[in-house]
Design a protein around this motif. Structure first.
Motif, PDB file in Angstrom:
ATOM      1  N   MET A 185       0.869  -1.143   0.046  1.00 46.58           N
ATOM      2  CA  MET A 185      -0.033  -0.059   0.095  1.00 46.58           C
ATOM      3  C   MET A 185       1.002   1.306  -0.170  1.00 46.58           C
ATOM      4  O   MET A 185       0.478   2.220  -0.581  1.00 46.58           O
ATOM      5  N   LYS A 186       2.010   1.197   0.710  1.00 45.72           N
ATOM      6  CA  LYS A 186       2.760   2.267   0.673  1.00 45.72           C
ATOM      7  C   LYS A 186       3.604   2.658  -0.561  1.00 45.72           C
ATOM      8  O   LYS A 186       3.597   3.713  -1.470  1.00 45.72           O
ATOM      9  N   GLY A 187       3.900   1.746  -1.389  1.00 42.61           N
ATOM     10  CA  GLY A 187       4.105   1.724  -2.924  1.00 42.61           C
ATOM     11  C   GLY A 187       3.101   2.300  -3.864  1.00 42.61           C
ATOM     12  O   GLY A 187       3.457   2.902  -4.563  1.00 42.61           O
ATOM     13  N   PHE A 188       1.799   1.844  -3.510  1.00 48.32           N
ATOM     14  CA  PHE A 188       0.752   2.460  -4.161  1.00 48.32           C
ATOM     15  C   PHE A 188       0.671   3.825  -3.855  1.00 48.32           C
ATOM     16  O   PHE A 188       0.631   4.749  -5.024  1.00 48.32           O
ATOM     17  N   PHE A 189       0.861   4.267  -2.857  1.00 47.49           N
ATOM     18  CA  PHE A 189       0.730   5.944  -2.472  1.00 47.49           C
ATOM     19  C   PHE A 189       1.990   6.612  -2.897  1.00 47.49           C
ATOM     20  O   PHE A 189       1.838   7.670  -3.545  1.00 47.49           O
ATOM     21  N   ASP A 190       3.134   5.929  -2.752  1.00 50.16           N
ATOM     22  CA  ASP A 190       4.564   6.485  -3.340  1.00 50.16           C
ATOM     23  C   ASP A 190       4.585   6.683  -4.757  1.00 50.16           C
ATOM     24  O   ASP A 190       5.277   7.498  -5.248  1.00 50.16           O
ATOM     25  N   ASN A 191       4.096   5.903  -5.405  1.00 48.97           N
ATOM     26  CA  ASN A 191       3.722   6.113  -7.045  1.00 48.97           C
ATOM     27  C   ASN A 191       2.599   6.703  -7.598  1.00 48.97           C
ATOM     28  O   ASN A 191       2.372   6.901  -8.531  1.00 48.97           O
ATOM     29  N   PHE A 192       2.092   7.600  -6.652  1.00 44.82           N
ATOM     30  CA  PHE A 192       0.974   8.409  -7.087  1.00 44.82           C
ATOM     31  C   PHE A 192      -0.291   7.725  -7.674  1.00 44.82           C
ATOM     32  O   PHE A 192      -0.824   8.141  -8.477  1.00 44.82           O
TER      33      PHE A 192
ATOM     34  N   LEU B 269      -0.235   5.417  -9.159  1.00 38.88           N
ATOM     35  CA  LEU B 269      -0.107   4.803 -10.662  1.00 38.88           C
ATOM     36  C   LEU B 269       0.349   3.121 -10.633  1.00 38.88           C
ATOM     37  O   LEU B 269       0.834   2.780  -9.490  1.00 38.88           O
ATOM     38  N   PRO B 270       0.227   2.492 -11.722  1.00 39.24           N
ATOM     39  CA  PRO B 270       0.627   0.934 -11.499  1.00 39.24           C
ATOM     40  C   PRO B 270       1.934   0.875 -11.495  1.00 39.24           C
ATOM     41  O   PRO B 270       2.818   1.776 -12.357  1.00 39.24           O
ATOM     42  N   ASN B 271       2.412   0.097 -10.661  1.00 44.58           N
ATOM     43  CA  ASN B 271       4.100  -0.471 -10.446  1.00 44.58           C
ATOM     44  C   ASN B 271       4.284  -1.464 -11.404  1.00 44.58           C
ATOM     45  O   ASN B 271       5.553  -1.776 -11.461  1.00 44.58           O
ATOM     46  N   GLY B 272       3.187  -2.252 -11.991  1.00 44.65           N
ATOM     47  CA  GLY B 272       3.682  -3.588 -12.798  1.00 44.65           C
ATOM     48  C   GLY B 272       3.948  -4.499 -12.031  1.00 44.65           C
ATOM     49  O   GLY B 272       3.563  -4.683 -10.686  1.00 44.65           O
ATOM     50  N   PHE B 273       4.537  -5.667 -12.866  1.00 40.21           N
ATOM     51  CA  PHE B 273       4.347  -7.198 -12.273  1.00 40.21           C
ATOM     52  C   PHE B 273       5.794  -7.310 -11.402  1.00 40.21           C
ATOM     53  O   PHE B 273       5.892  -8.380 -11.104  1.00 40.21           O
TER      54      PHE B 273
ATOM     55  N   ALA C  82      -7.374  -0.963  -9.570  1.00 38.95           N
ATOM     56  CA  ALA C  82      -7.698  -1.943  -8.522  1.00 38.95           C
ATOM     57  C   ALA C  82      -8.970  -1.766  -7.803  1.00 38.95           C
ATOM     58  O   ALA C  82      -9.676  -2.477  -7.248  1.00 38.95           O
ATOM     59  N   LEU C  83      -9.231  -0.031  -7.455  1.00 39.27           N
ATOM     60  CA  LEU C  83     -10.413   0.161  -6.959  1.00 39.27           C
ATOM     61  C   LEU C  83     -11.639  -0.433  -7.545  1.00 39.27           C
ATOM     62  O   LEU C  83     -12.715  -0.387  -6.994  1.00 39.27           O
ATOM     63  N   LEU C  84     -11.592  -0.731  -8.704  1.00 37.51           N
ATOM     64  CA  LEU C  84     -12.833  -1.476  -9.330  1.00 37.51           C
ATOM     65  C   LEU C  84     -13.301  -2.724  -8.690  1.00 37.51           C
ATOM     66  O   LEU C  84     -14.320  -3.071  -8.835  1.00 37.51           O
ATOM     67  N   ILE C  85     -12.295  -3.542  -8.233  1.00 37.05           N
ATOM     68  CA  ILE C  85     -12.642  -4.578  -7.453  1.00 37.05           C
ATOM     69  C   ILE C  85     -13.623  -4.396  -6.317  1.00 37.05           C
ATOM     70  O   ILE C  85     -14.672  -5.019  -6.052  1.00 37.05           O
ATOM     71  N   PRO C  86     -13.352  -3.701  -5.301  1.00 39.81           N
ATOM     72  CA  PRO C  86     -14.538  -3.194  -4.226  1.00 39.81           C
ATOM     73  C   PRO C  86     -15.519  -2.287  -4.915  1.00 39.81           C
ATOM     74  O   PRO C  86     -16.652  -2.510  -4.315  1.00 39.81           O
ATOM     75  N   VAL C  87     -15.409  -1.757  -6.098  1.00 42.94           N
ATOM     76  CA  VAL C  87     -16.666  -1.175  -6.702  1.00 42.94           C
ATOM     77  C   VAL C  87     -17.659  -2.330  -6.976  1.00 42.94           C
ATOM     78  O   VAL C  87     -18.733  -2.172  -6.838  1.00 42.94           O
ATOM     79  N   VAL C  88     -17.013  -3.372  -7.721  1.00 41.19           N
ATOM     80  CA  VAL C  88     -17.961  -4.199  -8.064  1.00 41.19           C
ATOM     81  C   VAL C  88     -18.523  -5.180  -6.687  1.00 41.19           C
ATOM     82  O   VAL C  88     -19.630  -5.261  -7.059  1.00 41.19           O
ATOM     83  N   LEU C  89     -17.834  -5.363  -5.613  1.00 38.90           N
ATOM     84  CA  LEU C  89     -18.565  -5.860  -4.748  1.00 38.90           C
ATOM     85  C   LEU C  89     -19.443  -4.992  -4.018  1.00 38.90           C
ATOM     86  O   LEU C  89     -20.547  -5.584  -3.466  1.00 38.90           O
ATOM     87  N   PHE C  90     -19.288  -3.719  -3.975  1.00 39.86           N
ATOM     88  CA  PHE C  90     -20.204  -2.445  -3.511  1.00 39.86           C
ATOM     89  C   PHE C  90     -21.326  -2.651  -4.417  1.00 39.86           C
ATOM     90  O   PHE C  90     -22.541  -2.848  -3.924  1.00 39.86           O
TER      91      PHE C  90
ATOM     92  N   GLY D 203      -1.533  -6.463  -3.207  1.00 32.87           N
ATOM     93  CA  GLY D 203      -0.991  -6.560  -4.364  1.00 32.87           C
ATOM     94  C   GLY D 203      -1.742  -5.826  -5.685  1.00 32.87           C
ATOM     95  O   GLY D 203      -1.028  -5.553  -6.544  1.00 32.87           O
ATOM     96  N   ALA D 204      -2.968  -6.177  -5.623  1.00 32.58           N
ATOM     97  CA  ALA D 204      -3.735  -5.484  -6.704  1.00 32.58           C
ATOM     98  C   ALA D 204      -3.535  -3.816  -7.044  1.00 32.58           C
ATOM     99  O   ALA D 204      -3.306  -3.545  -7.821  1.00 32.58           O
ATOM    100  N   PHE D 205      -3.503  -3.184  -5.871  1.00 32.34           N
ATOM    101  CA  PHE D 205      -3.236  -1.675  -5.694  1.00 32.34           C
ATOM    102  C   PHE D 205      -2.025  -1.518  -6.058  1.00 32.34           C
ATOM    103  O   PHE D 205      -1.659  -0.594  -6.807  1.00 32.34           O
ATOM    104  N   TYR D 206      -1.066  -2.375  -5.797  1.00 35.92           N
ATOM    105  CA  TYR D 206       0.375  -2.297  -6.080  1.00 35.92           C
ATOM    106  C   TYR D 206       0.731  -2.341  -7.723  1.00 35.92           C
ATOM    107  O   TYR D 206       1.453  -1.377  -8.013  1.00 35.92           O
ATOM    108  N   GLU D 207       0.281  -3.286  -8.102  1.00 34.90           N
ATOM    109  CA  GLU D 207       0.301  -3.678  -9.595  1.00 34.90           C
ATOM    110  C   GLU D 207      -0.470  -2.810 -10.513  1.00 34.90           C
ATOM    111  O   GLU D 207       0.113  -2.362 -11.466  1.00 34.90           O
TER     112      GLU D 207
END
Length: 396
Positions: free
Chosen positions: A277-284, A286-290, A334-342, A325-329
């Motif tokens: 999650m820190k990597g997700f925020f550190d990269n603004f 954006l996707p970090n890739g695999f 990746a926010l679409l996943i909890p949106v689908v569940l909602f 992993g989803a938010f980092y990659e």
């Protein structure tokens, strides 16, 4: 519906059956592919997908977009075992959820019967392992790992995964209403506590009870929760003396702040969530890739060396957190996943806000743990929600 009656007659029943077999028993292995979770459910879902008249709902379109987006990330990141494994997670999320919905909607299989049989198989394999021998039927999975102070593995690679499977069965059952349902739930609870003896799965049970009390608060549930809180440590210390679960509970009672420093597995899992999650925020966002996870955590571990148990931290290219992993990659996509569940849960429980909040908070909480985003039970859960929504609209 399948496109041609010939294909329908030839493939429908055996292929549907095989699909459910691999979804509910995702660790069954025929050859060593270098991973615990096997791809057979995805392969069958992929085959069935091209035998259907494709029509997307909003949720399915969101997951299809994630699948396509992950494919482009794969091409950009580069293709190797690590990147393919990440890509297959998002492929599984879409294809298994999509096919689960359409197979359930066809009513060719009774979901209650499928769940009952699957629960009984998982339970009795674990039960026989606990009273007979721990390696009973473990040859069916690619790798079975446990120790003397841990529980049995069932048809999973380790006790934690066994417990997580039973957690998902409870989750499915809570959406349903049939005779003797509570007894199947009790079987799953018994399997988690007395067979798997998994601290992670027990924690998931505690979180489930907590969210239920939080969303269904009443005097009765508050009294029940107080009794549970005060009696649980005593019962666990009596029944599980000398086990890892007892060790963790002892530390929770005596030194909760220091628990993170005394248990290597807990430390490892916590920092996989934290760093991803820190990597997700550190990269603004954006996707970090695999393929750059290892490089990133190697820059972060020295900063948090007073907290990270360095010699036990897993650096192998795999992020041990589903949502992490989803938010980092994938970044913000990746926010679409909890949106689908909602969307799915709100469509079902728009008239029962308590149930909506309970299921929504619970599933999104546990998916930050080491449950892969492509875990067949999670993908099936999304398709299952679509089926529940479909049935509710029919008034069934």
């Amino acid at each position: 519906m399948l496109r041609h009656s010939f294909l329908d007659d030839l493939f429908r029943y055996p292929t549907y059956f095989i699909f459910f077999l691999f979804v509910f028993f995702p660790y069954i292995s025929f050859v060593n592919l270098g991973s615990d979770m096997q791809p057979y459910g995805l392969l069958v879902a992929f085959l069935l997908f091209f035998c259907l008249r494709v029509k997307f709902s909003f949720s399915q379109l969101c997951l299809f977009f994630l699948f396509i987006f992950s494919f482009f990330l794969l091409l950009i990141s580069g293709v190797n075992f690590t990147s393919l494994r990440s890509f297959f997670n998002y492929a599984s999320l879409f294809f298994i959820s999509y096919i689960s919905f359409y197979v359930l909607k066809s009513e060719r299989f009774n979901i209650q019967t499928l769940l009952k049989i699957s629960i009984l198989i998982w339970f009795f394999v674990g039960f026989l392992q606990s009273i007979y021998r721990k390696d009973f039927l473990t040859f069916l999975v690619s790798s079975s790992r446990t120790t003397e102070n841990r529980g049995v593995t069932g048809l999973a690679p380790e006790p934690t995964f066994y417990g997580i499977v039973l957690i998902f069965f409870i989750l499915f059952l809570l959406h349903m209403d049939f005779r003797f349902k509570r007894y199947y739930i009790l079987l799953c609870v018994f399997g988690i506590v007395f067979l798997a003896k998994s601290s992670m799965a027990v924690l998931f049970l505690v979180i489930m009870i907590f969210y239920y009390i939080l969303t269904h608060a009443s005097v009765k549930y508050l009294l029940f929760s107080l009794i549970l809180i005060f009696s649980t440590p005593f019962l666990f210390f009596q029944w599980f003396e000398g086990t890892r679960l007892s060790f963790l509970l002892t530390n929770v009672v005596e030194d909760p702040a220091g628990l993170l420093l005394v248990d290597a597995s807990l430390n490892d899992r916590f920092f996989h969530v934290f760093f991803s999650m820190k990597g997700f925020f550190d990269n603004f966002f954006l996707p970090n890739g695999f393929l750059n996870w290892n490089q990133y955590v190697l820059t972060q571990i020295p900063i948090y060396s007073n907290w990270v148990i360095v010699e036990w931290f897993s650096v192998g290219g795999r992020i041990m957190s589903g949502y992490g992993g989803a938010f980092y990659e994938l970044g913000l996509c990746a926010l679409l996943i909890p949106v689908v569940l909602f969307f799915e849960l709100f469509s079902i429980y728009r008239n029962d806000v308590k149930k909506f909040l309970f299921f929504f908070f619970y599933i999104n909480t546990i998916m930050f743990s080491a449950i892969p985003i492509g875990f067949s039970f999670f993908a099936f859960y999304i398709g299952f929600l679509g089926y529940v929504k479909y049935r509710s609209r029919l008034g069934v």
